[in-house]
Design a protein around this motif. Structure first.
Motif, PDB file in Angstrom:
ATOM      1  N   ALA A 261       0.842  -1.188   0.000  1.00 53.78           N
ATOM      2  CA  ALA A 261       0.000   0.000   0.000  1.00 53.78           C
ATOM      3  C   ALA A 261       0.880   1.242   0.000  1.00 53.78           C
ATOM      4  O   ALA A 261       1.772   1.383   0.842  1.00 53.78           O
ATOM      5  CB  ALA A 261      -0.925   0.007   1.213  1.00 53.78           C
ATOM      6  N   LEU A 262       0.619   2.145  -0.937  1.00 48.53           N
ATOM      7  CA  LEU A 262       1.350   3.402  -1.041  1.00 48.53           C
ATOM      8  C   LEU A 262       0.373   4.548  -0.786  1.00 48.53           C
ATOM      9  O   LEU A 262      -0.534   4.785  -1.574  1.00 48.53           O
ATOM     10  CB  LEU A 262       1.971   3.550  -2.430  1.00 48.53           C
ATOM     11  CG  LEU A 262       2.702   4.871  -2.697  1.00 48.53           C
ATOM     12  CD1 LEU A 262       3.929   4.999  -1.803  1.00 48.53           C
ATOM     13  CD2 LEU A 262       3.082   4.987  -4.173  1.00 48.53           C
ATOM     14  N   GLY A 278       5.605  -4.944  -7.184  1.00 44.82           N
ATOM     15  CA  GLY A 278       6.290  -3.727  -7.592  1.00 44.82           C
ATOM     16  C   GLY A 278       5.582  -2.901  -8.635  1.00 44.82           C
ATOM     17  O   GLY A 278       6.124  -1.900  -9.116  1.00 44.82           O
ATOM     18  N   LYS A 279       4.345  -3.271  -9.002  1.00 46.05           N
ATOM     19  CA  LYS A 279       3.598  -2.545 -10.022  1.00 46.05           C
ATOM     20  C   LYS A 279       2.277  -2.043  -9.442  1.00 46.05           C
ATOM     21  O   LYS A 279       1.700  -2.674  -8.553  1.00 46.05           O
ATOM     22  CB  LYS A 279       3.328  -3.436 -11.239  1.00 46.05           C
ATOM     23  CG  LYS A 279       4.604  -3.909 -11.931  1.00 46.05           C
ATOM     24  CD  LYS A 279       4.290  -4.685 -13.192  1.00 46.05           C
ATOM     25  CE  LYS A 279       5.566  -5.151 -13.876  1.00 46.05           C
ATOM     26  NZ  LYS A 279       6.434  -4.008 -14.249  1.00 46.05           N
ATOM     27  N   PRO A 280       1.780  -0.897  -9.940  1.00 49.30           N
ATOM     28  CA  PRO A 280       0.515  -0.364  -9.417  1.00 49.30           C
ATOM     29  C   PRO A 280      -0.653  -1.262  -9.748  1.00 49.30           C
ATOM     30  O   PRO A 280      -0.760  -1.780 -10.863  1.00 49.30           O
ATOM     31  CB  PRO A 280       0.398   1.000 -10.115  1.00 49.30           C
ATOM     32  CG  PRO A 280       1.227   0.876 -11.348  1.00 49.30           C
ATOM     33  CD  PRO A 280       2.354  -0.053 -11.002  1.00 49.30           C
ATOM     34  N   LEU A 308      -1.207   6.711 -14.951  1.00 48.70           N
ATOM     35  CA  LEU A 308      -0.845   7.570 -13.823  1.00 48.70           C
ATOM     36  C   LEU A 308       0.664   7.781 -13.738  1.00 48.70           C
ATOM     37  O   LEU A 308       1.126   8.759 -13.157  1.00 48.70           O
ATOM     38  CB  LEU A 308      -1.353   6.966 -12.503  1.00 48.70           C
ATOM     39  CG  LEU A 308      -2.863   6.821 -12.368  1.00 48.70           C
ATOM     40  CD1 LEU A 308      -3.207   6.159 -11.037  1.00 48.70           C
ATOM     41  CD2 LEU A 308      -3.559   8.166 -12.486  1.00 48.70           C
ATOM     42  N   ASP A 309       1.418   6.833 -14.290  1.00 48.10           N
ATOM     43  CA  ASP A 309       2.873   6.968 -14.387  1.00 48.10           C
ATOM     44  C   ASP A 309       3.512   7.207 -13.016  1.00 48.10           C
ATOM     45  O   ASP A 309       4.264   8.166 -12.814  1.00 48.10           O
ATOM     46  CB  ASP A 309       3.230   8.107 -15.355  1.00 48.10           C
ATOM     47  CG  ASP A 309       4.668   8.023 -15.832  1.00 48.10           C
ATOM     48  OD1 ASP A 309       5.242   6.919 -15.786  1.00 48.10           O
ATOM     49  OD2 ASP A 309       5.228   9.057 -16.244  1.00 48.10           O
ATOM     50  N   ILE A 310       3.218   6.305 -12.080  1.00 47.78           N
ATOM     51  CA  ILE A 310       3.803   6.397 -10.737  1.00 47.78           C
ATOM     52  C   ILE A 310       5.277   5.995 -10.813  1.00 47.78           C
ATOM     53  O   ILE A 310       5.593   4.913 -11.325  1.00 47.78           O
ATOM     54  CB  ILE A 310       3.063   5.480  -9.745  1.00 47.78           C
ATOM     55  CG1 ILE A 310       1.562   5.793  -9.754  1.00 47.78           C
ATOM     56  CG2 ILE A 310       3.641   5.634  -8.347  1.00 47.78           C
ATOM     57  CD1 ILE A 310       1.196   7.163  -9.289  1.00 47.78           C
ATOM     58  N   LEU A 315       6.855   3.513  -5.906  1.00 45.30           N
ATOM     59  CA  LEU A 315       6.286   2.181  -5.729  1.00 45.30           C
ATOM     60  C   LEU A 315       7.120   1.355  -4.750  1.00 45.30           C
ATOM     61  O   LEU A 315       6.577   0.528  -4.001  1.00 45.30           O
ATOM     62  CB  LEU A 315       6.196   1.464  -7.074  1.00 45.30           C
ATOM     63  CG  LEU A 315       5.258   2.093  -8.110  1.00 45.30           C
ATOM     64  CD1 LEU A 315       5.404   1.387  -9.453  1.00 45.30           C
ATOM     65  CD2 LEU A 315       3.812   2.014  -7.624  1.00 45.30           C
ATOM     66  N   ALA A 316       8.428   1.590  -4.753  1.00 46.11           N
ATOM     67  CA  ALA A 316       9.311   0.839  -3.841  1.00 46.11           C
ATOM     68  C   ALA A 316       9.067   1.207  -2.387  1.00 46.11           C
ATOM     69  O   ALA A 316       9.460   0.446  -1.479  1.00 46.11           O
ATOM     70  CB  ALA A 316      10.770   1.091  -4.208  1.00 46.11           C
ATOM     71  N   ARG A 317       8.396   2.336  -2.127  1.00 46.17           N
ATOM     72  CA  ARG A 317       8.113   2.764  -0.754  1.00 46.17           C
ATOM     73  C   ARG A 317       6.820   2.176  -0.217  1.00 46.17           C
ATOM     74  O   ARG A 317       6.431   2.464   0.927  1.00 46.17           O
ATOM     75  CB  ARG A 317       8.049   4.296  -0.678  1.00 46.17           C
ATOM     76  CG  ARG A 317       9.350   4.986  -1.044  1.00 46.17           C
ATOM     77  CD  ARG A 317       9.384   6.390  -0.433  1.00 46.17           C
ATOM     78  NE  ARG A 317       8.249   7.209  -0.823  1.00 46.17           N
ATOM     79  CZ  ARG A 317       8.244   8.029  -1.873  1.00 46.17           C
ATOM     80  NH1 ARG A 317       9.317   8.111  -2.659  1.00 46.17           N
ATOM     81  NH2 ARG A 317       7.186   8.754  -2.163  1.00 46.17           N
TER      82      ARG A 317
END
Length: 322
Positions: A261-262, A278-280, A308-310, A315-317
């Motif tokens: 969850a980010l 590791g992907k949205p 959205l181009d996160i 994403l690693a956080r």
């Protein structure tokens, strides 16, 4: 694309401030770019789509670049009415393009990653325009939406709105009034304290990950609504869920997948992005009124999530449950 890079011809008589003088295409382009953020904000409220808003801004530049504005005293006002007309035409041409019922539709979110980058662009689009409000705006007729957005959000007079919708100023006023009543009746106003809103959203996530049914009920309004939009690729995910108990059951079910969850901010309100390998995955945004969640908007459309181009470093956080 910057206006100055568009091969759209030269507008006669425009100076950098749009108040007259000799032809100055570069100055007109710079003047347009100064209004670009404002125009993008108008278009986003009118269309609820980021890509369509950009298209509307570009079309407005094309119209400006082909128009003699030497006699225009207020170029910003002129551009506002032009983009309003462009958006009105786009709304009318949508027709039956959407295959999913409107109740499942989640507008394009404006995502801000806390601590990442400059939030100026997000702020210019999201001030006072949450996803819940955009959903209600989708239920208005194109003319009602234009009258409400231009007058109530951007202080455009009904004398200026009337010719755009081919009505008298009095009729345009009535359109805006009808739209205003719909918005007031259907769009909840989120609480003013962003920190408290985030605390409530975090409590929802903690309760769902901890299997705490009562904890979920404690932060959900009894009449809460969850709207999920899976797009054409995941149409089976699209649904409307009403009531705190049913939403809580669904939350506990999806929590069993144990995704990362980010925390994010979406349209000025708390949100969370699920992260899978590791992907949205999907995006959930919360509308909090008082100490209760009254609406949840879930965007699960893979195409729109990818758009959205996160950044990978964000994403690693993502925090993964134990």
């Amino acid at each position: 694309m910057d206006a100055s890079t568009v091969d759209g011809g030269t507008a006669g008589g425009g100076t950098a401030d749009g108040t007259g003088g000799g032809p100055d295409a570069d100055g007109l382009a710079r003047r347009f770019d100064a209004d670009r953020g404002h125009l993008r904000a108008v278009a986003y409220r009118m269309l609820g789509s980021l890509s369509e808003a950009e298209d509307a801004v570009q079309e407005t530049w094309f119209k400006l670049s082909r128009t003699d504005v030497s006699g225009v005293a207020n170029l910003t006002g002129w551009l506002t009415t032009v983009i309003g007309r462009v958006c009105l035409d786009m709304l009318r041409s949508r027709g039956s393009r959407r295959e999913d019922p409107l109740e499942y539709f989640v507008p394009d979110p404006i995502v801000h990653i806390p601590g990442a980058g400059d939030p100026e662009h997000a702020a210019e689009l999201t001030e006072s325009v949450g996803l819940a409000l955009l959903v209600v705006l989708e239920t208005l007729s194109p003319a009602e939406r234009l009258a409400f957005v231009l007058h109530d959000m951007f202080a455009v007079s009904f004398d200026e709105i009337a010719p755009i919708v081919d009505r008298t100023p009095a009729a345009a006023r009535q359109m805006a009034s009808r739209a205003r009543r719909r918005v007031q009746d259907a769009a909840p106003a989120p609480g003013p304290d962003p920190r408290r809103q985030r605390e409530i959203a975090d409590a929802f996530l903690a309760a769902s990950q901890g299997g705490d049914f009562e904890g979920l009920l404690a932060v959900l309004d009894p009449d809460a609504v969850l709207r999920a939009d899976g797009g054409t690729l995941l149409s089976g995910v699209s649904r409307l869920i009403r009531g705190a108990e049913e939403i809580s059951r669904q939350a506990l079910f999806y929590a069993t997948f144990r995704n990362g969850a980010l925390p994010l901010v979406v349209n000025g309100q708390p949100a969370v992005l699920s992260v899978v390998d590791g992907k949205p995955g999907s995006l959930m945004a919360f509308t909090v009124v008082g100490d209760r969640i009254v609406e949840l908007h879930v965007l699960a459309d893979p195409e729109r999530i990818a758009a959205l181009d996160i950044p990978e470093e964000a994403l690693a956080r993502a925090v993964h449950p134990d």
